[in-house]
Design a protein around this motif. Sequence first.
Motif, short mmCIF file in Angstrom:
data_model
loop_
_atom_site.label_atom_id
_atom_site.label_comp_id
_atom_site.label_asym_id
_atom_site.label_seq_id
_atom_site.Cartn_x
_atom_site.Cartn_y
_atom_site.Cartn_z
N PHE A 82 0.82 -1.21 0.00
CA PHE A 82 0.00 0.00 0.00
C PHE A 82 0.85 1.25 0.00
O PHE A 82 0.48 2.27 -0.59
N ALA A 83 2.01 1.19 0.67
CA ALA A 83 2.89 2.35 0.71
C ALA A 83 3.34 2.71 -0.70
O ALA A 83 3.45 3.89 -1.04
N LEU A 84 3.60 1.73 -1.52
CA LEU A 84 4.09 2.01 -2.88
C LEU A 84 2.95 2.13 -3.89
O LEU A 84 3.06 2.85 -4.88
N LEU A 100 8.93 8.87 0.85
CA LEU A 100 9.97 9.06 -0.16
C LEU A 100 9.41 8.93 -1.57
O LEU A 100 9.65 9.77 -2.44
N TYR A 101 8.62 7.89 -1.75
CA TYR A 101 8.12 7.62 -3.10
C TYR A 101 7.15 8.70 -3.57
O TYR A 101 7.23 9.18 -4.70
N SER A 102 6.26 9.09 -2.67
CA SER A 102 5.30 10.13 -3.06
C SER A 102 6.04 11.46 -3.23
O SER A 102 5.66 12.29 -4.06
N TYR A 133 -2.61 6.73 2.10
CA TYR A 133 -1.97 5.48 2.53
C TYR A 133 -2.43 5.10 3.95
O TYR A 133 -2.79 3.96 4.22
N LEU A 134 -2.44 6.10 4.85
CA LEU A 134 -2.85 5.81 6.23
C LEU A 134 -4.28 5.29 6.28
O LEU A 134 -4.62 4.39 7.05
N GLY A 135 -5.13 5.89 5.43
CA GLY A 135 -6.52 5.43 5.37
C GLY A 135 -6.63 3.99 4.88
O GLY A 135 -7.35 3.16 5.45
N SER A 185 7.37 1.47 6.37
CA SER A 185 6.42 1.62 5.27
C SER A 185 6.05 3.08 5.05
O SER A 185 5.99 3.53 3.90
N ILE A 186 5.80 3.80 6.12
CA ILE A 186 5.37 5.19 5.89
C ILE A 186 6.55 6.01 5.38
O ILE A 186 6.37 6.93 4.56
#
Lengths: 303, 260
Positions: free
Chosen positions: B30-32, B140-142, B73-75, B134-135
């Motif tokens: 989900f993080a990615l 980083l990715y976002s 992502y948190l949601g 993960s967060i």
Amino acid sequence: MINVRGLNKHFGNFQALKDVNLNVEKGDIYGFIGHNGAGKSTTISILTGLAKADSGTCIVNGKDACKTVNPSDLGIGYLPEDPSFYKWMTARETLIYLLESSGKKNNPVKINEILEWVGLEESAGRKVGGFSRGMKQRLGIGAALINDPQLLFLDEPSSALDPEGRGDVLRLIKDLRDMGKTVFFSTHILSDVERICNKVGILVNGRIVKEDRLEVIQEENILPIYDIETDIALKNNIVEDIEKLKCVKKVQTFDKRIQVLTESHECGKELYRFFSDKDLNVVSFNLRKNDLEDIFLEEVNKK
Amino acid sequence: MSMTSTLKKDFMDGIRNYKFLIIFAGFMFFALLTPIMNKLVLPGLLKSQFPGMDQETMNSMLVTTQIGNIRGYLGDIFEIGMIIVSFTFCGAIAMEIREYTLILPVCSGKRYSEIILSKMIVFGLSLILVTTVSILSNYLYSGILFGFEIDGVIPVLKAGILQGLYMVFILSVIVFLGTLMRNQIIVGLLTLIFAYVSRLLGNLLDINGFTPAGLLIEAEKLENGSAAGLYITTAITIGLIVVFVAASILKLRKTDLTRR
Ligand SMILES: Nc1ncnc2c1ncn2[C@@H]1O[C@H](COP(=O)(O)OP(=O)(O)O)[C@@H](O)[C@H]1O
Ligand SMILES: [Mg+2]
């Protein structure tokens, strides 16, 4: 080592144990006999401190297991009916984990000794999940010995095994006897008890109906029946003469064999004399003995 | 020695039964995924569905910021990550009782408190580690895809740890339910229902600040520093974890481990 007085246990309205009394002395190999559902496992889980009794005193190794105790404070070894291990651990890891659970350090020498004793040294590195029933049982017996207890409880150690597996388990129990351990084991396989036990308790529907040394029970249950076989069938008048002997109650003939019911097994001498006086050729002369199976069935049927 | 061996055993359980791998992969997915969806998939989808749409209308329908991505992502984690956590750990105690694996260790001297505490420590730490890593990956990715807009990495770390603490609370619920019932599927389902219903009630009654779910709301703010309310929420959560752990130890002590 074990002294149980007035042990009672209910499951709801169902009374699983009724006023159970037991006495096991140091060095005994005690056979705890009963059919399925008689209450053997229930008794053992109370004596190992894992389950609570409703009432009674259960002195195990000097502590009262009927009162609240920590199972590990009793200084016993326990093999459950269907021993469970972590499937993803190897046999060696299992034994190390159980040894360390008692607060001791890993002792590779000891672990190897146990693995070798139970015949699992080759499979020590395999995951327990892939073990056969017999291998698990042997691992369980090894695990029961991990803290060097003097007293071991084995719940049906041989019942679910094939003849070979049973033989392995009986050999291990004999080893335990030779090590001077006291073993309390439950079973419904009576020939196993006859092979290795010196004391027996019979449990029927939650009640102890008999408890004694094995030889005493066997002695008490020698029937005063003689099976006598001759080389030629006996003539009727001879059979009548046997019936006339004072101590003889009844004679049944089966061709060359007769069955003589007597008042007591003292009658053997008289029968023997009778046959030699008549110059009859006796092929076999046997006092019939009840085996444990008959004794057990008789006790069950009394109820 | 005994506690070390219990910790080692639970760690081995996490590795060999892929528990660590499953939660790590689940959270990282989900993080990615969230940034990829928002940057590449959804805009393309909108364009193909509504060819004439102007850029402004389209942007209003899309997530175009890093903060928006992290919140998304948190949601997702509350909705789906919770399912992963519940069903990865639902057997923590339930299965041990159901499969009678505690009998021999307990006979050997293993304490009930060790059994419970070790699960909380090993699986709890792994949850905090996974939520944090993960967060950070999501951040980083976002950031790479949408541009960085958060002032430093601290608010992100804070959000990860708060989310991890919430998961530790969920773990304590799982462990406690496991001492009450042996069916781990039911334990997992009840845990989920508990989490969703308590968050819903918290929203309706406006008392989220006083429930563990308040940690998640605090995490979504992605703010530096900490409001007084956060201390209260954290203290309440830790208090509840302690209560569930203590109750589990007491209940386990009274459990007949041999019952068929
Ligand atoms: N947890 C339980 N709840 C209700 N009844 C039980 C429970 N455990 C055992 N029983 C009953 O108690 C009796 C004795 O069981 P058990 O001790 O397992 O017998 P055994 O080991 O001699 O086969 C059986 O009738 C069994 O059904
Ligand atoms: Mg049984």
